[in-house]
Design a protein around this motif. Structure first.
Motif, PDB file in Angstrom:
ATOM      1  N   VAL A  13       1.098  -1.202  -0.014  1.00  0.00           N
ATOM      2  CA  VAL A  13      -0.017  -0.018  -0.048  1.00  0.00           C
ATOM      3  C   VAL A  13       0.852   1.089   0.156  1.00  0.00           C
ATOM      4  O   VAL A  13       1.452   1.562   0.919  1.00  0.00           O
ATOM      5  CB  VAL A  13      -0.850  -0.026   1.146  1.00  0.00           C
ATOM      6  CG1 VAL A  13      -1.618   1.331   1.215  1.00  0.00           C
ATOM      7  CG2 VAL A  13      -1.794  -1.241   1.228  1.00  0.00           C
ATOM      8  N   SER A  14       0.922   2.007  -1.140  1.00  0.00           N
ATOM      9  CA  SER A  14       1.793   3.232  -1.246  1.00  0.00           C
ATOM     10  C   SER A  14       0.887   4.477  -0.636  1.00  0.00           C
ATOM     11  O   SER A  14       1.624   5.629  -0.400  1.00  0.00           O
ATOM     12  CB  SER A  14       2.100   3.332  -2.586  1.00  0.00           C
ATOM     13  OG  SER A  14       0.907   3.846  -3.453  1.00  0.00           O
ATOM     14  N   GLY A  15      -0.218   4.508  -0.701  1.00  0.00           N
ATOM     15  CA  GLY A  15      -1.129   5.722  -0.492  1.00  0.00           C
ATOM     16  C   GLY A  15      -1.700   6.163  -1.626  1.00  0.00           C
ATOM     17  O   GLY A  15      -2.530   6.990  -1.511  1.00  0.00           O
ATOM     18  N   GLY A  16      -1.460   5.718  -2.708  1.00  0.00           N
ATOM     19  CA  GLY A  16      -2.142   5.844  -3.957  1.00  0.00           C
ATOM     20  C   GLY A  16      -3.611   5.217  -4.340  1.00  0.00           C
ATOM     21  O   GLY A  16      -3.743   4.342  -3.521  1.00  0.00           O
ATOM     22  N   MET A  17      -3.858   5.771  -5.372  1.00  0.00           N
ATOM     23  CA  MET A  17      -5.184   5.259  -5.937  1.00  0.00           C
ATOM     24  C   MET A  17      -5.255   3.654  -6.360  1.00  0.00           C
ATOM     25  O   MET A  17      -6.061   2.948  -5.979  1.00  0.00           O
ATOM     26  CB  MET A  17      -5.991   5.983  -6.842  1.00  0.00           C
ATOM     27  CG  MET A  17      -5.391   6.084  -8.217  1.00  0.00           C
ATOM     28  SD  MET A  17      -6.326   7.087  -9.153  1.00  0.00           S
ATOM     29  CE  MET A  17      -7.836   6.268  -9.760  1.00  0.00           C
ATOM     30  N   MET A  57      -8.780   2.657   6.754  1.00  0.00           N
ATOM     31  CA  MET A  57     -10.546   2.793   6.245  1.00  0.00           C
ATOM     32  C   MET A  57     -10.835   1.494   5.519  1.00  0.00           C
ATOM     33  O   MET A  57     -12.168   1.203   5.571  1.00  0.00           O
ATOM     34  CB  MET A  57     -10.570   3.795   5.159  1.00  0.00           C
ATOM     35  CG  MET A  57     -10.159   5.483   6.022  1.00  0.00           C
ATOM     36  SD  MET A  57      -9.833   6.675   4.735  1.00  0.00           S
ATOM     37  CE  MET A  57     -11.155   6.207   3.366  1.00  0.00           C
ATOM     38  N   LEU A  58     -10.048   0.747   4.967  1.00  0.00           N
ATOM     39  CA  LEU A  58     -10.367  -0.382   4.023  1.00  0.00           C
ATOM     40  C   LEU A  58     -10.381  -1.830   4.993  1.00  0.00           C
ATOM     41  O   LEU A  58     -10.235  -2.780   4.475  1.00  0.00           O
ATOM     42  CB  LEU A  58      -9.637  -0.327   2.720  1.00  0.00           C
ATOM     43  CG  LEU A  58     -10.248   0.486   1.815  1.00  0.00           C
ATOM     44  CD1 LEU A  58      -9.221   0.527   0.750  1.00  0.00           C
ATOM     45  CD2 LEU A  58     -11.169   0.652   1.518  1.00  0.00           C
ATOM     46  N   GLY A  59     -10.070  -1.711   6.227  1.00  0.00           N
ATOM     47  CA  GLY A  59     -10.084  -2.703   7.182  1.00  0.00           C
ATOM     48  C   GLY A  59      -8.831  -3.624   7.177  1.00  0.00           C
ATOM     49  O   GLY A  59      -9.165  -4.760   7.479  1.00  0.00           O
ATOM     50  N   ALA A  60      -7.900  -2.912   7.069  1.00  0.00           N
ATOM     51  CA  ALA A  60      -6.716  -4.048   7.464  1.00  0.00           C
ATOM     52  C   ALA A  60      -6.518  -4.382   8.839  1.00  0.00           C
ATOM     53  O   ALA A  60      -6.797  -3.538   9.612  1.00  0.00           O
ATOM     54  CB  ALA A  60      -5.409  -3.098   6.845  1.00  0.00           C
ATOM     55  N   LEU A 181     -16.308  -0.578  -5.260  1.00  0.00           N
ATOM     56  CA  LEU A 181     -15.885  -1.022  -4.198  1.00  0.00           C
ATOM     57  C   LEU A 181     -15.987  -0.281  -2.884  1.00  0.00           C
ATOM     58  O   LEU A 181     -15.669  -0.339  -1.520  1.00  0.00           O
ATOM     59  CB  LEU A 181     -14.437  -1.604  -4.197  1.00  0.00           C
ATOM     60  CG  LEU A 181     -14.397  -2.854  -5.138  1.00  0.00           C
ATOM     61  CD1 LEU A 181     -13.118  -3.199  -5.574  1.00  0.00           C
ATOM     62  CD2 LEU A 181     -15.018  -4.052  -4.673  1.00  0.00           C
ATOM     63  N   GLY A 182     -16.325   1.108  -2.916  1.00  0.00           N
ATOM     64  CA  GLY A 182     -16.389   2.042  -2.091  1.00  0.00           C
ATOM     65  C   GLY A 182     -15.123   2.766  -1.573  1.00  0.00           C
ATOM     66  O   GLY A 182     -15.104   3.145  -0.427  1.00  0.00           O
ATOM     67  N   VAL A 183     -14.190   2.725  -2.432  1.00  0.00           N
ATOM     68  CA  VAL A 183     -12.978   3.533  -1.946  1.00  0.00           C
ATOM     69  C   VAL A 183     -13.146   5.021  -2.022  1.00  0.00           C
ATOM     70  O   VAL A 183     -13.558   5.474  -2.966  1.00  0.00           O
ATOM     71  CB  VAL A 183     -11.733   2.802  -3.020  1.00  0.00           C
ATOM     72  CG1 VAL A 183     -10.563   3.808  -2.646  1.00  0.00           C
ATOM     73  CG2 VAL A 183     -11.633   1.295  -2.978  1.00  0.00           C
ATOM     74  N   ASP A 184     -12.762   5.427  -0.909  1.00  0.00           N
ATOM     75  CA  ASP A 184     -12.851   6.969  -0.655  1.00  0.00           C
ATOM     76  C   ASP A 184     -11.371   7.685  -1.378  1.00  0.00           C
ATOM     77  O   ASP A 184     -10.371   7.550  -0.643  1.00  0.00           O
ATOM     78  CB  ASP A 184     -12.704   7.416   0.662  1.00  0.00           C
ATOM     79  CG  ASP A 184     -12.852   9.012   0.777  1.00  0.00           C
ATOM     80  OD1 ASP A 184     -12.924   9.641  -0.335  1.00  0.00           O
ATOM     81  OD2 ASP A 184     -12.976   9.409   1.883  1.00  0.00           O
ATOM     82  N   PHE A 185     -11.479   7.923  -2.753  1.00  0.00           N
ATOM     83  CA  PHE A 185     -10.150   8.302  -3.297  1.00  0.00           C
ATOM     84  C   PHE A 185      -9.785   9.810  -2.656  1.00  0.00           C
ATOM     85  O   PHE A 185      -8.572   9.935  -2.972  1.00  0.00           O
ATOM     86  CB  PHE A 185     -10.451   8.374  -4.729  1.00  0.00           C
ATOM     87  CG  PHE A 185     -10.520   7.259  -5.521  1.00  0.00           C
ATOM     88  CD1 PHE A 185      -9.470   6.261  -5.464  1.00  0.00           C
ATOM     89  CD2 PHE A 185     -11.692   7.107  -6.250  1.00  0.00           C
ATOM     90  CE1 PHE A 185      -9.538   5.237  -6.412  1.00  0.00           C
ATOM     91  CE2 PHE A 185     -11.626   5.480  -6.844  1.00  0.00           C
ATOM     92  CZ  PHE A 185     -10.495   4.754  -6.984  1.00  0.00           C
ATOM     93  N   SER A 186     -10.602  10.312  -1.940  1.00  0.00           N
ATOM     94  CA  SER A 186      -9.986  11.644  -1.449  1.00  0.00           C
ATOM     95  C   SER A 186      -8.941  11.532  -0.421  1.00  0.00           C
ATOM     96  O   SER A 186      -8.103  12.328   0.027  1.00  0.00           O
ATOM     97  CB  SER A 186     -11.141  12.466  -0.924  1.00  0.00           C
ATOM     98  OG  SER A 186     -11.715  11.896   0.344  1.00  0.00           O
ATOM     99  N   ASP A 221     -13.236  14.234  -9.735  1.00  0.00           N
ATOM    100  CA  ASP A 221     -11.718  14.222  -9.132  1.00  0.00           C
ATOM    101  C   ASP A 221     -12.168  14.823  -7.712  1.00  0.00           C
ATOM    102  O   ASP A 221     -12.109  15.870  -7.593  1.00  0.00           O
ATOM    103  CB  ASP A 221     -11.167  14.816 -10.117  1.00  0.00           C
ATOM    104  CG  ASP A 221      -9.602  14.578  -9.691  1.00  0.00           C
ATOM    105  OD1 ASP A 221      -9.296  14.121  -8.610  1.00  0.00           O
ATOM    106  OD2 ASP A 221      -8.723  15.126 -10.607  1.00  0.00           O
ATOM    107  N   PRO A 222     -11.764  13.824  -6.939  1.00  0.00           N
ATOM    108  CA  PRO A 222     -11.701  14.240  -5.528  1.00  0.00           C
ATOM    109  C   PRO A 222     -10.255  14.642  -5.064  1.00  0.00           C
ATOM    110  O   PRO A 222     -10.041  14.908  -3.838  1.00  0.00           O
ATOM    111  CB  PRO A 222     -12.272  13.006  -4.665  1.00  0.00           C
ATOM    112  CG  PRO A 222     -11.644  11.903  -5.481  1.00  0.00           C
ATOM    113  CD  PRO A 222     -11.694  12.314  -6.854  1.00  0.00           C
TER     114      PRO A 222
END
Length: 226
Positions: A13-17, A57-60, A181-186, A221-222
């Protein structure tokens, strides 16, 4: 491929989209997520802060950041005092970090072996990308062969699998998949030279590809711009 909640996976996980969507896909497939970020001396810490946000946020179930000093060898606009280009060019760009994906996958491989996991996920992409040699299908296939030769788990166990679910998707496809998948790209940061608050420059390769992806997908684009 389906998984069960008992199956552990290591996700880079890099932090990018791209890595955020990869994590969301792995979670949807039922994997228990062990998120791994690498602080390799990149230009800013805001993408690592974004990685921690995304993992949470994505449940790791766990998020680990490993430190590797690639700035000590330099050779990239992301690890040395070389300007980040604001125009696309021919060939492999100066934002390519020598051996970065090989090193990060190797760390993921070590952690997977410790966890008893046979599944490593990464967000490499060979369509809308910047021409990096370590984002191609041939690289992923070669690393998977290496992983199965180089580890106790590969030799004695069920075999290591490298998952690269975005490898053949466009940035627009990735944006749509993330929305599904409900990813919050912001919460993500893609920019090569984001500021301390994670705001994007809007000019570098990463910003341009990201903006084009949301536009082509017909999605807002967020991204927060400086």
């Amino acid at each position: 491929m389906s998984g069960s909640t008992s199956r552990k996976a290591v996700i880079l996980v890099s932090g990018g989209m791209d890595s955020a969507v990869t994590l969301a896909i792995a979670r949807q497939q039922g994997f228990q997520i062990h998120a791994l970020s690498v602080n390799y001396g990149q230009r800013h810490s805001s993408e690592l802060e974004a990685a921690a946000r995304v993992a949470h946020m994505l449940g790791a179930v766990e998020h680990k950041t490993v430190h590797v000093d690639l700035r000590s060898i330099g050779g990239s606009a992301l690890t040395a005092d070389i300007d980040v280009p604001e125009e696309g060019g021919e060939g492999i760009p100066v934002t390519y970090v020598p051996a970065r994906n090989t090193i990060m996958l190797s760390i993921a491989l070590g952690w997977a072996e410790v966890l008893g996991s046979t599944d490593i996920w990464c967000g490499v992409n060979a369509v809308d990308y910047s021409g990096y040699p370590d984002c191609r299908p041939a690289f992923v296939e070669a690393f998977e062969r290496l992983a199965n030769l180089a580890t106790k788990a590969g030799v004695e166990g069920a075999g290591i699998r490298i998952h690269a679910p975005l490898i053949a998707l466009s940035k627009a496809d990735i944006a749509r998949e993330g929305q599904r998948l409900g990813v919050d790209f912001s919460a993500t940061v893609s920019c090569y030279q984001a500021d301390a608050e994670g705001r994007a420059c809007g000019h570098c390769d990463a910003c341009r590809l990201r903006a084009q992806g949301f536009s082509a997908a017909g999605l807002p684009d967020p991204t927060r711009y400086a």
